[in-house]
Design a protein around this motif. Structure first.
Motif, short mmCIF file in Angstrom:
data_model
loop_
_atom_site.label_atom_id
_atom_site.label_comp_id
_atom_site.label_asym_id
_atom_site.label_seq_id
_atom_site.Cartn_x
_atom_site.Cartn_y
_atom_site.Cartn_z
N TYR A 171 -16.95 38.87 12.31
CA TYR A 171 -16.23 37.59 12.65
C TYR A 171 -17.01 36.53 12.42
O TYR A 171 -17.09 35.60 13.19
CB TYR A 171 -15.50 37.77 14.04
N PRO A 172 -17.40 36.09 11.07
CA PRO A 172 -18.20 35.01 10.87
C PRO A 172 -17.05 33.76 10.55
O PRO A 172 -16.69 33.64 9.56
CB PRO A 172 -18.99 35.26 9.81
N VAL A 173 -16.71 33.19 11.50
CA VAL A 173 -15.65 32.22 11.31
C VAL A 173 -16.29 30.82 11.09
O VAL A 173 -17.31 30.22 11.50
CB VAL A 173 -14.85 32.02 12.61
N GLY A 174 -15.72 29.92 10.07
CA GLY A 174 -15.84 28.36 9.68
C GLY A 174 -14.68 27.86 10.11
O GLY A 174 -13.75 28.17 10.73
N PHE A 175 -14.56 26.77 8.96
CA PHE A 175 -13.33 25.82 9.31
C PHE A 175 -13.42 24.84 8.26
O PHE A 175 -14.15 24.62 7.51
CB PHE A 175 -13.66 25.10 10.67
N ARG A 176 -12.16 24.41 8.05
CA ARG A 176 -11.82 23.35 6.99
C ARG A 176 -11.18 22.03 7.96
O ARG A 176 -10.44 22.31 9.00
CB ARG A 176 -10.97 23.54 5.85
N LEU A 177 -11.20 20.79 7.37
CA LEU A 177 -10.47 19.78 8.02
C LEU A 177 -9.36 19.51 7.53
O LEU A 177 -8.78 19.71 6.66
CB LEU A 177 -11.76 18.78 7.86
N ALA A 178 -8.52 18.44 8.23
CA ALA A 178 -7.40 17.75 8.01
C ALA A 178 -7.44 16.46 8.49
O ALA A 178 -8.32 15.86 9.21
CB ALA A 178 -6.24 18.55 8.94
N LEU A 179 -6.61 15.67 7.90
CA LEU A 179 -6.07 14.18 8.17
C LEU A 179 -4.73 13.92 8.42
O LEU A 179 -3.95 14.54 7.73
CB LEU A 179 -6.69 13.21 7.14
N SER A 180 -4.43 13.00 9.48
CA SER A 180 -3.04 12.86 9.73
C SER A 180 -2.59 11.63 8.89
O SER A 180 -1.51 11.61 8.68
CB SER A 180 -2.94 12.41 11.02
N THR A 181 -3.47 10.84 8.46
CA THR A 181 -3.03 9.66 7.75
C THR A 181 -2.31 9.83 6.41
O THR A 181 -2.91 10.86 5.69
CB THR A 181 -4.35 8.44 7.39
N PRO A 182 -1.42 9.24 6.14
CA PRO A 182 -0.80 9.49 4.56
C PRO A 182 -1.76 9.21 3.55
O PRO A 182 -2.42 8.42 3.54
CB PRO A 182 0.62 9.00 4.83
N PRO A 183 -1.40 9.98 2.41
CA PRO A 183 -2.08 9.51 1.07
C PRO A 183 -1.92 8.05 0.76
O PRO A 183 -0.69 7.69 0.80
CB PRO A 183 -1.67 10.62 0.01
#
Length: 332
Positions: free
Chosen positions: A310-322
């Motif tokens: 279980y080598p877990v990583g991550f990716r990110l997100a943004l709420s602001t619209p393009p």
């Protein structure tokens, strides 16, 4: 599944068959071309679905040492339009999902966590094109002095030869600290995606079973079936690109989301081995190089069970619209 049954399940088998190096080695002619290529050409090759896998991996390996132009100070993102979307799995489809993956030890209760299908309102958001890489995480550690290192870094040392591979072996708190740091550095409100945002970004408006389609394809994701048995440069499986353009949402490393496990509205609470081991746990999505392809299912809800699988990583997100001409937008 009871905790005492874990060891006997094929799903938890730690040792995979040794990888065949001949399958992953570029030809002498291809190696000569790679040696003469520049960073932009190599970056293009990594995500060229018509190129053989050994060439894509070798191009990514060279870029890890030279510096990968795809890994930028402001991460590339894909725009995901909001709306009312369906999340989860209809109960009538549970038996079929289990049947497709019985050969790797999938239990019915694991799939029942995905039920029932329900509607969620999402605002417009952006999802990172790639998971966070080792090189990006190293910059965070250097600048902040954050006290914990990824457990996959041998002796805690940054693996320079894998700088453009996804970071793995971190905790949810580490991922959130990284997002806060990147927010201060870029002036953008980076965060982990919610579970619903992650799922919709992976399956798109057609509700795909996997980010690339409705049938599992070992050529579209770095999973145990693919036979590499380690992480790969981000984007090296372009056939697995999600409907909105994100890469590695199936395979390579599992990814934390912002939510801990809770039953969906009207769904069952499943006290499986994850609950028995950890009580409350953070949801991880997408599957990894050391797990079977069932975890690349876009609706699959999982978590960081203790141990090397279980080598877990991550990716990110943004709420602001393009915004028009936004430099963070991935090329169409």
């Amino acid at each position: 599944m009871r905790l005492e049954d874990v060891a006997a399940s094929p799903h938890f088998q730690e040792y995979a068959e040794p990888a065949d190096p001949r399958r992953l080695r570029p030809t002498a002619e291809a190696a000569a071309r790679l040696a003469a290529a520049g960073p932009k050409e190599l970056a293009s090759l990594v995500e060229d679905g018509s190129a053989p896998l050994p060439d894509r991996l070798a191009a990514g390996g060279i870029l890890a040492l030279l510096g990968d132009p795809r890994i930028t100070a402001v991460p590339a993102v894909c725009a995901v339009p909001g709306g009312t979307v369906e999340i989860g799995l209809p109960e009538r489809e549970v038996a079929d999902a289990v049947g497709r993956w019985t050969h790797v030890g999938v239990e019915r209760e694991w799939i029942e966590k995905e039920t029932p299908a329900h509607r969620v309102d999402l605002a417009d958001y952006r999802i990172a094109t790639y998971p966070v890489t080792n090189a990006e995480y190293q910059a965070f550690l250097r600048e902040t002095g954050h006290p914990t290192r990824p457990t996959t870094w041998y002796l805690g040392a940054h693996p320079h030869e894998r700088g453009n591979h996804p970071v793995a072996g971190v905790r949810p708190a580490d991922a959130e600290a990284y997002a806060a740091w990147l927010g201060r550095r870029t002036g953008l409100p980076w965060r982990l995606p919610t579970e619903a945002e992650w799922e919709y970004a992976a399956k798109g408006p057609d509700g795909l079973a996997h980010p690339w389609g409705d049938t599992f394809d070992p050529d579209a994701a770095n999973t145990r079936e693919t036979g590499i048995h380690t992480t790969t440069p981000v984007g090296a499986f372009p056939a697995g690109r999600s409907p909105f353009g994100a890469l590695d949402m199936g395979g390579n490393v599992e990814e934390y989301v912002a939510d801990s496990y809770r039953p969906y509205p009207g769904g069952p609470f499943v006290p499986d081995h994850l609950v028995q081991t950890m009580g409350e746990y953070r949801i991880a999505r997408g599957g990894s190089f050391c797990r079977y392809g069932d975890l690349t299912r876009t609706r699959r809800r999982h978590g960081p069970f203790p141990g090397p699988l279980y080598p877990v990583g991550f990716r990110l997100a943004l709420s602001t619209p393009p915004q028009p001409h936004d430099p963070t937008e991935a090329d169409a």
